[in-house]
Design an enzyme around this catalytic site. Structure first.
Site, short mmCIF file in Angstrom:
data_model
loop_
_atom_site.label_atom_id
_atom_site.label_comp_id
_atom_site.label_asym_id
_atom_site.label_seq_id
_atom_site.Cartn_x
_atom_site.Cartn_y
_atom_site.Cartn_z
N ARG A 129 -25.23 -39.47 -31.22
CA ARG A 129 -25.30 -38.24 -32.01
C ARG A 129 -24.38 -37.17 -31.44
NH1 ARG A 129 -31.93 -38.42 -32.21
NH2 ARG A 129 -32.09 -40.43 -33.32
N PRO A 164 -30.89 -42.23 -27.83
CA PRO A 164 -29.75 -42.40 -28.74
C PRO A 164 -28.79 -41.20 -28.76
CG PRO A 164 -31.68 -41.73 -29.97
CD PRO A 164 -32.14 -41.90 -28.54
N GLU A 165 -29.01 -40.22 -27.91
CA GLU A 165 -28.25 -38.97 -27.99
C GLU A 165 -26.73 -39.16 -28.03
OE1 GLU A 165 -32.08 -37.47 -25.94
OE2 GLU A 165 -30.97 -39.35 -26.20
N PRO A 166 -26.12 -40.01 -27.18
CA PRO A 166 -24.66 -40.15 -27.25
C PRO A 166 -24.16 -40.60 -28.63
CG PRO A 166 -25.45 -41.02 -25.17
CD PRO A 166 -26.66 -40.73 -26.01
#
Length: 266
Positions: free
Chosen positions: A144, A140-142
């Protein structure tokens, strides 16, 4: 009497299996600096146990691992040495993945719940993974405001470029069934049978010569995967850089405040 808190990494030995339990269930087993250090030490301790032929890594509570501790990351925002601290964080995580890849004994990720971001990277660094139906897996980094630079080479190594591109660019989190279908999880077992299945696998491994297993792992990770360490270092640099952006500051703040991010320029 003062009650002593449990260690944040638990180590157990039931030869031929060694078990490492990430033990911050209240934080969904997020990888703090201290937790990474203790996980590295646990691996060093089990390295020397001759009766241990394989390692299971699993999580306490309902999650496997939610990745790097975002509260620690956000604490560095605005500090003069923020970039250096972020760089140290991602280098530390890269070093942990490399330790797992180089570890001479097979490592099994027993994924008992969500494994996301750096937690998904732990799964990919392991030699193979078994999961419960409740497990999920994703990057899910993108969403964030950052990227999954260190995990990208591992994901591509395990499942190929097409699956990696979709997961990383769509910031997907997928079900256990979908993860098994594309080769991330090799088996799905009921939650209560995960550890027992790990023991069965360890017993199967123990039937083979120790030297043959070690050489097989080296062949896979150092010969076929000879570029992995180079790509992991490049990914660490890209991850650190991504944390210096306005999007990263807003993404982490929004995540901690449990709201949707307001991206710069949108």
């Amino acid at each position: 009497m003062i009650k002593m808190s449990e260690p944040i990494v638990l180590v157990k030995k039931h030869a031929p299996l060694g078990t490492i339990i990430l033990n911050r269930p209240e934080k969904r087993n997020a990888l703090s600096k201290v937790m990474i250090e203790e996980l590295e030490q646990a691996l060093r301790d089990l390295h020397g146990e001759k009766s241990v032929r394989a390692i299971v890594i699993t999580g306490a509570g309902s999650a496997f691992c939610s990745g790097l501790d975002l509260a620690e990351m956000h604490a560095a925002v605005g500090e003069d040495d923020a970039f250096e601290r972020w760089r140290e964080d991602v280098v530390r995580l890269r070093d942990l993945f490399e330790q797992i890849l180089r570890f001479p004994k097979p490592i099994i990720a027993a994924v008992n719940g969500p494994a996301v971001a750096g937690g998904a990277g732990l799964v990919l660094a392991a030699d193979f993974a078994i999961a419960s139906p409740e497990a999920t897996f994703g990057f899910p980094e993108p969403k964030r405001g950052v990227i999954s630079g260190i995990c990208a080479p591992l994901l591509t190594f395990r499942v190929g470029g097409a699956h990696a591109a979709r997961m990383l660019m769509m910031a997907e989190t997928i079900s256990a069934e979908r993860a098994a279908a594309i080769g991330i999880f090799q088996e799905i077992q009921p939650h209560e049978k995960l550890w027992a299945r790990g023991m069965e696998i360890a017993k199967e491994i123990a039937l083979s010569a120790d030297e043959a297993i070690q050489l097989t792992k080296r062949m896979l990770n150092e010969t076929i995967g000879e570029t992995l360490e180079t790509f992991l270092s490049a990914g660490a640099a890209a991850s650190a850089t991504s944390r210096t952006t306005e999007a990263a500051a807003e993404g982490m703040k929004a995540f901690l405040e449990k709201r949707d991010p307001k991206w710069p320029g949108s």
